[in-house]
Write a protein that holds these residues in place. Structure first.
Motif, mmCIF file in Angstrom:
data_model
loop_
_atom_site.group_PDB
_atom_site.id
_atom_site.type_symbol
_atom_site.label_atom_id
_atom_site.label_comp_id
_atom_site.label_asym_id
_atom_site.label_seq_id
_atom_site.Cartn_x
_atom_site.Cartn_y
_atom_site.Cartn_z
ATOM 1 N N GLU A 182 0.843 -1.194 0.000
ATOM 2 C CA GLU A 182 0.000 0.000 0.000
ATOM 3 C C GLU A 182 0.879 1.244 0.000
ATOM 4 O O GLU A 182 1.936 1.277 0.630
ATOM 5 C CB GLU A 182 -0.913 0.002 1.229
ATOM 6 N N THR A 183 0.429 2.254 -0.729
ATOM 7 C CA THR A 183 1.133 3.523 -0.767
ATOM 8 C C THR A 183 0.123 4.649 -0.925
ATOM 9 O O THR A 183 -1.074 4.389 -1.144
ATOM 10 C CB THR A 183 2.161 3.550 -1.915
ATOM 11 N N THR A 184 0.575 5.876 -0.797
ATOM 12 C CA THR A 184 -0.306 7.022 -0.979
ATOM 13 C C THR A 184 0.260 7.921 -2.074
ATOM 14 O O THR A 184 1.478 7.968 -2.299
ATOM 15 C CB THR A 184 -0.445 7.832 0.316
ATOM 16 N N ALA A 185 -0.646 8.640 -2.749
ATOM 17 C CA ALA A 185 -0.251 9.559 -3.815
ATOM 18 C C ALA A 185 -1.283 10.670 -3.906
ATOM 19 O O ALA A 185 -2.450 10.411 -4.232
ATOM 20 C CB ALA A 185 -0.155 8.818 -5.153
ATOM 21 N N ASP A 186 -0.892 11.884 -3.563
ATOM 22 C CA ASP A 186 -1.762 13.058 -3.682
ATOM 23 C C ASP A 186 -3.099 12.875 -2.964
ATOM 24 O O ASP A 186 -4.153 13.282 -3.456
ATOM 25 C CB ASP A 186 -2.020 13.378 -5.159
ATOM 26 N N GLY A 187 -3.061 12.242 -1.781
ATOM 27 C CA GLY A 187 -4.284 12.039 -1.013
ATOM 28 C C GLY A 187 -5.034 10.771 -1.361
ATOM 29 O O GLY A 187 -6.065 10.462 -0.731
ATOM 30 N N SER A 209 -8.376 4.348 -3.862
ATOM 31 C CA SER A 209 -9.461 4.910 -3.055
ATOM 32 C C SER A 209 -9.028 6.280 -2.530
ATOM 33 O O SER A 209 -7.841 6.619 -2.540
ATOM 34 C CB SER A 209 -9.820 3.980 -1.891
ATOM 35 N N ARG A 210 -10.021 7.058 -2.067
ATOM 36 C CA ARG A 210 -9.730 8.351 -1.462
ATOM 37 C C ARG A 210 -10.682 8.563 -0.294
ATOM 38 O O ARG A 210 -11.885 8.366 -0.430
ATOM 39 C CB ARG A 210 -9.879 9.479 -2.488
ATOM 40 N N ASN A 211 -10.117 8.909 0.850
ATOM 41 C CA ASN A 211 -10.912 9.079 2.074
ATOM 42 C C ASN A 211 -11.725 7.832 2.398
ATOM 43 O O ASN A 211 -12.868 7.900 2.853
ATOM 44 C CB ASN A 211 -11.839 10.292 1.946
ATOM 45 N N GLY A 212 -11.123 6.675 2.129
ATOM 46 C CA GLY A 212 -11.771 5.409 2.442
ATOM 47 C C GLY A 212 -12.805 4.946 1.447
ATOM 48 O O GLY A 212 -13.409 3.879 1.631
ATOM 49 N N GLN A 213 -13.022 5.709 0.371
ATOM 50 C CA GLN A 213 -14.035 5.353 -0.620
ATOM 51 C C GLN A 213 -13.382 5.049 -1.971
ATOM 52 O O GLN A 213 -12.515 5.800 -2.421
ATOM 53 C CB GLN A 213 -15.044 6.491 -0.800
ATOM 54 N N PRO A 214 -13.780 3.942 -2.627
ATOM 55 C CA PRO A 214 -13.236 3.646 -3.955
ATOM 56 C C PRO A 214 -13.569 4.764 -4.935
ATOM 57 O O PRO A 214 -14.633 5.391 -4.844
ATOM 58 C CB PRO A 214 -13.943 2.336 -4.352
ATOM 59 N N VAL A 215 -12.652 5.024 -5.847
ATOM 60 C CA VAL A 215 -12.878 6.038 -6.876
ATOM 61 C C VAL A 215 -13.034 5.347 -8.233
ATOM 62 O O VAL A 215 -12.599 4.214 -8.418
ATOM 63 C CB VAL A 215 -11.719 7.049 -6.934
ATOM 64 N N ASP A 273 -10.611 12.823 -11.568
ATOM 65 C CA ASP A 273 -10.985 14.240 -11.528
ATOM 66 C C ASP A 273 -10.152 15.071 -12.506
ATOM 67 O O ASP A 273 -9.780 16.216 -12.229
ATOM 68 C CB ASP A 273 -10.845 14.803 -10.106
ATOM 69 N N GLY A 274 -9.823 14.460 -13.637
ATOM 70 C CA GLY A 274 -9.118 15.167 -14.686
ATOM 71 C C GLY A 274 -7.631 15.356 -14.473
ATOM 72 O O GLY A 274 -6.969 16.015 -15.281
ATOM 73 N N THR A 275 -7.076 14.768 -13.412
ATOM 74 C CA THR A 275 -5.658 14.933 -13.102
ATOM 75 C C THR A 275 -4.967 13.573 -13.057
ATOM 76 O O THR A 275 -5.525 12.608 -12.526
ATOM 77 C CB THR A 275 -5.474 15.642 -11.744
ATOM 78 N N VAL A 276 -3.753 13.507 -13.598
ATOM 79 C CA VAL A 276 -2.960 12.280 -13.580
ATOM 80 C C VAL A 276 -2.095 12.263 -12.322
ATOM 81 O O VAL A 276 -1.438 13.259 -11.991
ATOM 82 C CB VAL A 276 -2.077 12.174 -14.840
ATOM 83 N N HIS A 277 -2.098 11.127 -11.618
ATOM 84 C CA HIS A 277 -1.340 10.969 -10.382
ATOM 85 C C HIS A 277 -0.357 9.804 -10.542
ATOM 86 O O HIS A 277 -0.591 8.891 -11.336
ATOM 87 C CB HIS A 277 -2.276 10.691 -9.208
#
Length: 292
Positions: A182-187, A209-215, A273-277
């Motif tokens: 597991e890792t994090t990237a831009d929230g 996921s973000r804030n515990g919710q799948p995106v 959301d239109g942004t590449v991470h």
């Protein structure tokens, strides 16, 4: 009696010749042994061969020729290069990917430091004379590797060529992070299931996921995620392709068959959301079923 003896001799000679033919096959060559495959040794397991890419500056007559060979850490500059073909001229015709003939991607450029820090995935612009250029800033000094992934129009198969670049200064190599799931990237939280596998079919699923919710991931360059694997030490390059028929959701499943055992750094690019991470993992391989 002499005739009978001669006839019996002929029978013996022809019988011997027929036996030799059965044993050695036509023209005296040994008869081939039954075909032997990996499936005979490991029923249910199919051996997979994956070629390491990006280890050569020249391959199949094509050469990656940097026009910019010295980088300045912390300073924006233009990185320029050419792909020189078998005829000694800069290549100007490439097969486009991830789009139409007018809007596809002709070439992917990866720039990364030898310790696999500072990863960048760039899309240079090609001039009419075959010169590629792209804005490039490396933040720290060190030895860098440029990897060009492309398909010349004259070939049906793609190539990945690599060249070394130098950014002079006080180089402080970083230790590679330990293998992680597991890792994090831009929230965003990014998790993976599965390991790269050498010598056997393997799949790896990455979930976002973000804030515990799948995106719900958005298409980026023709798929819902792009995963590049670099082998520790030689920086052998692999683009791990997503499974065909993928639908929009939080998961991306990719082909995780790799060329060699060892430690890999995985670089996942995803769009939301239109942004590449960019998310990064360290992973180790299983040996699979290799055959010499």
């Amino acid at each position: 009696m002499r005739l009978m003896t001669y006839a019996l001799g002929l029978v013996v000679v022809f019988a011997s010749a027929a036996g030799a033919g059965r044993a050695f096959g036509p023209e005296g060559k040994p008869a081939p042994a039954p075909a032997h495959t990996a499936m005979d040794e490991h029923p249910g397991h199919e051996a997979t061969t994956v070629a390491a890419e990006g280890l050569q500056v020249t391959q199949a007559g094509y050469t990656l020729s940097p026009l910019t060979t010295r980088l300045v850490a912390g300073q924006a500059q233009t990185f320029a290069f050419r792909i020189v073909g078998p005829d000694g001229r800069a290549v100007t015709q490439f097969t486009r990917e991830h789009g139409t003939e007018e809007h596809g991607t002709e070439l992917h450029l990866i720039v990364v430091r030898r310790d696999m820090a500072g990863y960048q995935h760039l899309h240079p612009v090609r001039a009419a004379d075959g010169t590629w250029s792209v804005p490039l800033t490396v933040s720290e000094p060190g030895a860098y590797r440029a990897l060009a992934d492309f398909t010349p129009r004259a070939r049906t198969e793609g190539l990945v060529l690599g060249a070394d670049l130098d950014a002079p200064g006080d180089y402080q190599p970083r230790l590679l992070p330990k293998p992680d799931w597991e890792t994090t990237a831009d929230g965003y939280t990014v998790t993976r299931a599965g390991e790269p596998q050498a010598g056997a079919d393997s799949w790896m699923t990455v979930s976002v996921s973000r804030n515990g919710q799948p995106v719900t991931l958005e298409p980026y360059l023709g798929s819902f995620g792009h995963l590049v694997a670099l082998h520790q030490g030689d920086l052998a390059y692999l683009h791990l392709h997503p499974q065909e028929g993928a639908t929009a959701g939080p998961d991306v499943t990719v082909d995780a068959s790799v060329a060699a055992t060892g430690t890999y750094r995985l670089f996942l690019e995803f769009k939301h959301d239109g942004t590449v991470h960019l998310a990064e993992f360290t992973a180790t391989t299983g040996a699979g079923h290799t055959h010499n």
